[in-house]
Write a protein that holds these residues in place. Structure first.
Motif, PDB file in Angstrom:
ATOM      1  N   VAL A 143       0.840  -1.198   0.000  1.00 26.00           N
ATOM      2  CA  VAL A 143       0.000   0.000   0.000  1.00 26.00           C
ATOM      3  C   VAL A 143       0.872   1.245   0.000  1.00 26.00           C
ATOM      4  CG1 VAL A 143      -1.892   1.198   1.156  1.00 26.00           C
ATOM      5  CG2 VAL A 143      -1.668  -1.286   1.398  1.00 26.00           C
ATOM      6  N   SER A 144       0.525   2.218  -0.860  1.00 29.03           N
ATOM      7  CA  SER A 144       1.266   3.476  -0.901  1.00 29.03           C
ATOM      8  C   SER A 144       0.294   4.648  -0.907  1.00 29.03           C
ATOM      9  CB  SER A 144       2.155   3.541  -2.149  1.00 29.03           C
ATOM     10  OG  SER A 144       2.921   4.729  -2.156  1.00 29.03           O
ATOM     11  N   LEU A 145       0.599   5.674  -0.119  1.00 29.50           N
ATOM     12  CA  LEU A 145      -0.218   6.885  -0.027  1.00 29.50           C
ATOM     13  C   LEU A 145       0.517   8.050  -0.666  1.00 29.50           C
ATOM     14  CD1 LEU A 145      -2.689   8.418   1.180  1.00 29.50           C
ATOM     15  CD2 LEU A 145      -1.283   8.805   3.227  1.00 29.50           C
ATOM     16  N   TYR A 146      -0.175   8.759  -1.560  1.00 36.77           N
ATOM     17  CA  TYR A 146       0.408   9.907  -2.264  1.00 36.77           C
ATOM     18  C   TYR A 146      -0.318  11.163  -1.824  1.00 36.77           C
ATOM     19  CZ  TYR A 146       2.443  12.566  -6.152  1.00 36.77           C
ATOM     20  OH  TYR A 146       3.127  13.473  -6.913  1.00 36.77           O
ATOM     21  N   THR A 147       0.383  12.055  -1.132  1.00 41.86           N
ATOM     22  CA  THR A 147      -0.234  13.266  -0.578  1.00 41.86           C
ATOM     23  C   THR A 147       0.290  14.523  -1.272  1.00 41.86           C
ATOM     24  OG1 THR A 147       1.483  13.572   1.112  1.00 41.86           O
ATOM     25  CG2 THR A 147      -0.373  12.119   1.668  1.00 41.86           C
ATOM     26  N   ASN A 148      -0.300  15.661  -0.918  1.00 42.83           N
ATOM     27  CA  ASN A 148       0.159  16.943  -1.478  1.00 42.83           C
ATOM     28  C   ASN A 148       1.611  17.221  -1.115  1.00 42.83           C
ATOM     29  OD1 ASN A 148      -2.334  17.382  -2.596  1.00 42.83           O
ATOM     30  ND2 ASN A 148      -3.069  18.731  -0.962  1.00 42.83           N
ATOM     31  N   ASP A 190       4.152   1.761   2.313  1.00 42.86           N
ATOM     32  CA  ASP A 190       5.358   2.381   1.760  1.00 42.86           C
ATOM     33  C   ASP A 190       5.864   3.539   2.606  1.00 42.86           C
ATOM     34  OD1 ASP A 190       7.419   2.632  -0.018  1.00 42.86           O
ATOM     35  OD2 ASP A 190       6.319   3.874  -1.442  1.00 42.86           O
ATOM     36  N   GLN A 191       5.070   3.979   3.572  1.00 43.99           N
ATOM     37  CA  GLN A 191       5.484   5.067   4.446  1.00 43.99           C
ATOM     38  C   GLN A 191       5.509   4.584   5.897  1.00 43.99           C
ATOM     39  OE1 GLN A 191       2.818   5.543   2.175  1.00 43.99           O
ATOM     40  NE2 GLN A 191       4.139   6.436   0.606  1.00 43.99           N
ATOM     41  N   GLU A 192       6.059   5.407   6.768  1.00 42.21           N
ATOM     42  CA  GLU A 192       6.167   5.021   8.176  1.00 42.21           C
ATOM     43  C   GLU A 192       4.842   5.258   8.882  1.00 42.21           C
ATOM     44  OE1 GLU A 192       8.820   6.675  11.787  1.00 42.21           O
ATOM     45  OE2 GLU A 192       9.989   5.716  10.190  1.00 42.21           O
ATOM     46  N   ASP A 199       5.468  -1.431   8.046  1.00 43.23           N
ATOM     47  CA  ASP A 199       5.713  -0.223   7.262  1.00 43.23           C
ATOM     48  C   ASP A 199       7.107  -0.296   6.636  1.00 43.23           C
ATOM     49  OD1 ASP A 199       7.532   0.466   9.249  1.00 43.23           O
ATOM     50  OD2 ASP A 199       6.300   2.051  10.118  1.00 43.23           O
ATOM     51  N   ARG A 200       7.430   0.693   5.812  1.00 43.32           N
ATOM     52  CA  ARG A 200       8.681   0.670   5.051  1.00 43.32           C
ATOM     53  C   ARG A 200       9.900   0.568   5.962  1.00 43.32           C
ATOM     54  NH1 ARG A 200      10.063   2.534  -0.185  1.00 43.32           N
ATOM     55  NH2 ARG A 200      12.272   3.080  -0.402  1.00 43.32           N
ATOM     56  N   THR A 201       9.876   1.325   7.062  1.00 42.27           N
ATOM     57  CA  THR A 201      11.001   1.314   7.991  1.00 42.27           C
ATOM     58  C   THR A 201      11.225  -0.072   8.567  1.00 42.27           C
ATOM     59  OG1 THR A 201      10.690   3.645   8.567  1.00 42.27           O
ATOM     60  CG2 THR A 201      11.883   2.273  10.152  1.00 42.27           C
ATOM     61  N   GLN A 202      10.150  -0.696   9.042  1.00 42.67           N
ATOM     62  CA  GLN A 202      10.281  -2.024   9.645  1.00 42.67           C
ATOM     63  C   GLN A 202      10.740  -3.051   8.613  1.00 42.67           C
ATOM     64  OE1 GLN A 202       6.757  -3.250  11.707  1.00 42.67           O
ATOM     65  NE2 GLN A 202       7.762  -4.929  12.777  1.00 42.67           N
ATOM     66  N   LEU A 203      10.304  -2.867   7.362  1.00 42.66           N
ATOM     67  CA  LEU A 203      10.708  -3.772   6.289  1.00 42.66           C
ATOM     68  C   LEU A 203      12.216  -3.691   6.044  1.00 42.66           C
ATOM     69  CD1 LEU A 203       9.803  -5.724   4.025  1.00 42.66           C
ATOM     70  CD2 LEU A 203       9.438  -3.714   2.569  1.00 42.66           C
ATOM     71  N   ILE A 204      12.736  -2.474   5.966  1.00 44.12           N
ATOM     72  CA  ILE A 204      14.173  -2.289   5.759  1.00 44.12           C
ATOM     73  C   ILE A 204      14.968  -2.833   6.944  1.00 44.12           C
ATOM     74  CG2 ILE A 204      16.002  -0.563   5.502  1.00 44.12           C
ATOM     75  CD1 ILE A 204      14.012   1.157   3.934  1.00 44.12           C
ATOM     76  N   LEU A 205      14.478  -2.576   8.145  1.00 44.53           N
ATOM     77  CA  LEU A 205      15.152  -3.088   9.341  1.00 44.53           C
ATOM     78  C   LEU A 205      15.182  -4.615   9.330  1.00 44.53           C
ATOM     79  CD1 LEU A 205      13.708  -0.721  12.098  1.00 44.53           C
ATOM     80  CD2 LEU A 205      16.034  -0.732  11.187  1.00 44.53           C
TER      81      LEU A 205
END
Length: 437
Positions: free
Chosen positions: A19-24, A91-93, A112-118
Motif C-alpha cells: 500500500v502506498s499513499l500519495y499526498t500533497n 510504503d510510508q512510516e 511499514d517501510r522502515t520495519q521492512l528495511i530493518l
C-alpha cells in the motif's frame, strides 16, 4: 534481560498486499511514487514476502487514524481476503496508533517501510557490530510503538518483523527495552572505539583511504571484488551486503591503498538505522576519496544519486573529494551512455571489464598524487635525493650545473607525512589533470 525464543512456523510465508499513499506533500517534494512503490516491491521480495498486489491512494494528507482513510481500509480488507493475504506492507512510516487501528480492522500483520528495511538488515547482518547495530535500530523503532505491536509479537508464523529482536519474547515493560538499548549502545561504543583505533593507525601509516558509496544494488561489492579479489558476497538484490569490508589495492605505480565497501543507501533510509550505523557510514567521512558508484542502467539513477548525496551531507561528508562511477554501462545502449554525465569528475565503467578497472586505478592514482612538482636539489645532498623518491613518483631526473632536477608526481599523504622537508627546494608547481574521461 533474559531472552526466550518463542515458537514460529518457518513454513508460513508473508503473503502481502503493498500500500502506498500519495499526498500533497509528496507532490511538493516531487516524489516519484511509482518508483517508490516499485522499490517497495523489491524490498518485500528481498525480505522473503510474496507480493500479491499493490494498492495506491491519493489524499491531500494522511489520515491520523487510518493513514489511508477508512474507506480505503475497507477496500484493502476485501482485497486481502480475496487473495488470501496475511500481511499489509505500507510504503510510508506508520505511528503506533495507526498500526493498532489497521491491525484491528484488517486482522493481518501490519508492516511499514522502515520495519521492512530493518528486517532485511536483520537478515543480512553477520558480524558482531552489524548484529548489534541492527538490534539497536529495531528496538529504537519499536520502543515508541510498543503498545501497537501486540499482535505482531504474539502472532504465530515467521516472517517480516519477527527477525532480530522479534525472535525473542519482548516484554511490554518499556524499562526493560530501554535497559537493552543502553546495553547495546555500550557494546557498540566499544566496537566503535576499536574501529576508530584502526582508522587512526591507517592515518598514521600514511595509507590513502578510499570509500565506495552508492545506492543499494549499484554494484559496489562487485567492484570491490573485481578490484581486489575480495571474498565478498555479490548478489543481484537489495542490501546483499551489510557489513563494511576493507581491502588493500595496489595501484599501477606500486602504491598500496585501502578501499572500503560501505552499506548501500536507499531513499527514506530509517533515521534509527542511520544513527545506529553512523560508525560504519563514517568510513566515508574518514576517506581521502569517495567513489560514488551509480547504476547507470537504472531509469531512476538521478533520484538515486540525489539520495546518496543527501545521506553524505547528513554524515558531514558532502565536501569530500569524489569520483562518480557510472557502473553497469554494459547494460546501456550507446545513446544511454552518451547521456551519462555528472558534476565533477566521472568515469563510465563496467566492473567486469579489465580495461575499465585499469582506467579506474589510474584515476584513483591521479587523485592520490595530485600535483606534479619540480625540486632543485644540490648534487651533494644525496639524503634529499633519496627523500624525493619517498614522497612520490619520479617522472624525470636531469642535471643543471651543480644541481639535480627532479620532476615528481607528489603523493599528498607522503608529502605531508615528510613534514614538507623538500618545500625549500621546490622550483615549480604545475597541477596535474585529475579528471577521468
Amino acid at each position: 534481560m533474559k531472552q526466550q525464543t518463542y515458537t514460529t512456523n518457518a513454513k508460513e510465508q508473508d503473503r502481502a498486499v503493498l500500500v502506498s499513499l500519495y499526498t500533497n506533500e509528496h507532490k511538493k517534494e516531487e516524489v516519484n511514487m511509482e518508483y517508490s512503490l516499485a522499490e517497495l516491491v523489491g524490498l518485500a521480495e528481498t525480505a522473503g514476502a510474496e507480493v500479491l498486489d499493490t494498492i495506491t491512494q491519493n489524499k491531500e494528507s494522511k489520515d491520523p487514524k487510518w493513514f489511508i482513510g477508512k474507506g480505503k481500509v475497507e477496500e484493502l480488507k476485501i482485497r486481502i481476503d480475496e487473495l488470501g493475504g496475511n500481511t499489509a506492507i505500507f510504503d510510508q512510516e506508520l505511528s503506533g496508533a495507526q498500526v493498532r487501528n489497521l491491525e484491528a480492522a484488517l486482522d493481518v500483520k501490519i508492516i511499514d517501510r522502515t520495519q521492512l528495511i530493518l528486517d532485511i538488515f536483520a537478515q543480512r547482518a553477520k558480524t558482531r557490530e552489524g548484529i548489534i547495530q541492527v538490534e539497536l535500530a529495531q528496538l529504537s523503532y519499536l520502543l515508541p510503538r510498543l503498545s501497537g505491536q501486540g499482535k505482531n509479537l504474539s502472532r504465530l508464523g515467521a516472517g517480516i518483523g519477527t527477525r532480530g529482536p522479534g525472535e525473542t519474547k519482548l516484554e511490554t515493560d518499556r524499562r526493560h527495552i530501554r535497559e537493552r538499548i543502553s546495553d547495546l549502545k555500550a557494546q557498540l561504543e566499544e566496537v566503535v572505539r576499536h574501529r576508530t583505533l584502526h582508522r587512526e593507525r591507517r592515518k598514521k601509516s600514511g595509507i590513502f583511504q578510499v570509500a565506495l558509496v552508492g545506492y543499494t544494488n549499484a554494484g559496489k561489492s562487485t567492484l570491490l571484488k573485481q578490484l581486489t579479489q575480495a571474498d565478498v558476497l555479490v548478489e543481484d538484490q537489495l542490501f546483499a551486503t551489510l557489513d563494511p569490508t576493507s581491502r588493500t589495492l595496489v595501484l599501477p605505480a606500486g602504491k598500496e591503498i585501502v578501499i572500503t565497501d560501505t552499506v548501500g543507501f536507499i531513499q527514506n533510509l530509517p533515521h534509527d538505522l542511520v544513527a545506529a550505523f553512523r560508525a560504519t557510514l563514517e568510513e566515508a567521512n574518514e576517506a581521502d576519496l569517495i567513489l560514488h558508484v551509480v547504476d547507470s542502467s537504472s531509469d531512476n539513477r538521478t533520484d538515486q544519486m540525489r539520495v546518496v548525496q543527501k545521506v553524505l551531507g547528513d554524515l558531514g561528508a558532502a565536501g569530500k573529494e569524489q569520483l562518480t562511477l557510472f557502473n553497469k554501462i554494459d547494460l546501456c545502449t550507446p545513446e544511454e551512455r552518451e547521456m551519462l554525465t555528472s558534476e565533477g569528475d566521472y568515469l563510465k565503467i563496467s566492473a567486469y571489464t579489465p580495461e575499465d578497472l585499469d582506467k579506474l586505478k589510474d584515476a584513483i592514482q591521479e587523485k592520490m598524487t595530485g600535483d606534479t612538482r619540480t625540486f632543485r636539489i644540490p648534487a651533494d645532498r644525496g639524503d634529499l635525493a633519496a627523500h624525493v623518491y619517498r614522497i612520490g613518483e619520479v617522472l624525470e631526473q636531469t642535471f643543471d650545473e651543480e644541481d639535480m632536477l627532479f620532476e615528481v608526481r607528489v603523493n599528498k599523504i607522503d608529502y605531508e607525512k615528510s613534514g614538507y622537508i623538500l618545500e625549500p627546494f621546490l622550483e615549480t608547481n604545475t597541477f596535474a589533470n585529475t579528471a577521468g574521461e
